[in-house]
Motif scaffolding. Sequence first.
Motif, short mmCIF file in Angstrom:
data_model
loop_
_atom_site.label_atom_id
_atom_site.label_comp_id
_atom_site.label_asym_id
_atom_site.label_seq_id
_atom_site.Cartn_x
_atom_site.Cartn_y
_atom_site.Cartn_z
N LYS A 32 0.87 -1.17 0.00
CA LYS A 32 0.00 0.00 0.00
C LYS A 32 0.90 1.22 0.00
O LYS A 32 1.85 1.30 0.77
N ASN A 43 0.54 -4.96 2.10
CA ASN A 43 -0.90 -4.90 1.83
C ASN A 43 -1.46 -6.24 1.39
O ASN A 43 -2.64 -6.34 1.05
N GLN A 46 -4.38 -7.36 -1.66
CA GLN A 46 -5.49 -6.41 -1.80
C GLN A 46 -5.47 -5.71 -3.16
O GLN A 46 -6.52 -5.47 -3.76
N ASN A 47 -4.27 -5.37 -3.65
CA ASN A 47 -4.19 -4.70 -4.95
C ASN A 47 -4.69 -5.60 -6.07
O ASN A 47 -5.31 -5.12 -7.04
N LYS A 49 -6.99 -7.97 -5.70
CA LYS A 49 -8.45 -7.99 -5.56
C LYS A 49 -9.07 -6.72 -6.13
O LYS A 49 -10.10 -6.77 -6.82
N ASP A 50 -8.43 -5.59 -5.85
CA ASP A 50 -8.97 -4.32 -6.33
C ASP A 50 -8.98 -4.28 -7.87
O ASP A 50 -9.88 -3.66 -8.47
N ALA A 51 -7.98 -4.90 -8.50
CA ALA A 51 -7.92 -4.88 -9.96
C ALA A 51 -9.16 -5.51 -10.57
O ALA A 51 -9.67 -5.04 -11.60
N LEU A 53 -12.15 -6.43 -8.62
CA LEU A 53 -13.41 -6.12 -7.94
C LEU A 53 -13.73 -4.63 -7.93
O LEU A 53 -14.88 -4.24 -8.13
N THR A 54 -12.72 -3.80 -7.71
CA THR A 54 -12.95 -2.36 -7.63
C THR A 54 -12.92 -1.71 -8.99
O THR A 54 -13.77 -0.88 -9.32
N ASN A 55 -11.94 -2.09 -9.81
CA ASN A 55 -11.81 -1.52 -11.15
C ASN A 55 -12.62 -2.37 -12.13
O ASN A 55 -12.20 -3.45 -12.53
N GLU A 242 -0.06 5.94 -9.34
CA GLU A 242 -0.65 4.80 -8.63
C GLU A 242 0.16 3.55 -8.97
O GLU A 242 -0.28 2.65 -9.67
N ASN A 245 -1.32 -0.12 -7.92
CA ASN A 245 -2.41 -0.65 -8.76
C ASN A 245 -1.92 -0.97 -10.17
O ASN A 245 -2.30 -1.98 -10.77
#
Length: 253
Positions: A32, A43, A46-47, A49-51, A53-55, A242, A245
């Motif tokens: 992070k 972290n 999590q990055n 997962k974010d790739a 789920l979030t993006n 960033e 990410n």
Amino acid sequence: MYGRMFILPWEIGFVLFFLYPLVQSLTYVFSKMDYNTFETSWNGIQNIKDAFLTNGTYADNLIDAITSFVYSIPLVVALSLIVGVILNQKFKGRVLFRSVFFLPVIIATGVVMLYLQGDATAETMRGGSGNGVDISGILQSMNLPENTTSKLLGFVNQIFDLFWKCGVQIVLFISGLQSIPEQLYEVCRVEGANKWEEFWYVTFPMLSGSTLLVIVFTAIESFTDASNPVMKQALTLLAKTEYNNSAAMLWLY
């Protein structure tokens, strides 16, 4: 000792400009980042997962990039082989034609390619107005599903790029063709083989090494092409600092 001295500059460059950034980018995947101080902390995944789920666009971009990767390599290799065989024949002006096919390698920089892709003819092929073929109108008149139409238009848009990515591959194939012993073709003619049989029983097997080299070169070139959607997305995030990410997306890719 002399050998080590000669390769020492390469070793220094490898460690400083490749190995160190490679390890650093891998640490960003599991870190992070504080964008004010650029300090990192653990972290986990999590990055990653974010790739997904979030993006919301990353998964679609990944599928598009892999799809393009799968179909573009056979097309580039086949087209390069065909053109290489033609340019290897003895005819007047073949040096000029070889130069013409290699020109894209020299002038196909990012800015030049953007300009050429904006050419009126290319724009017409994309379905714009003009006196050329309206591909978009033809596809729409066939009442195909919208997703299918957009995919087919995407393939048409990339045909121009594929033609411009064959320069080095053509040169590699010509080099391989010129290394085939002429005696093999003489034997074929004595045995009554036609040109089709000559190609499949002599030319193609003897080009196995060149073909493998072309496939590897084309795969790397396609995989790292800045125009594919995953690279575009990651480079956009990189420009926004960033790094975590962006690194997660690129390492997954």
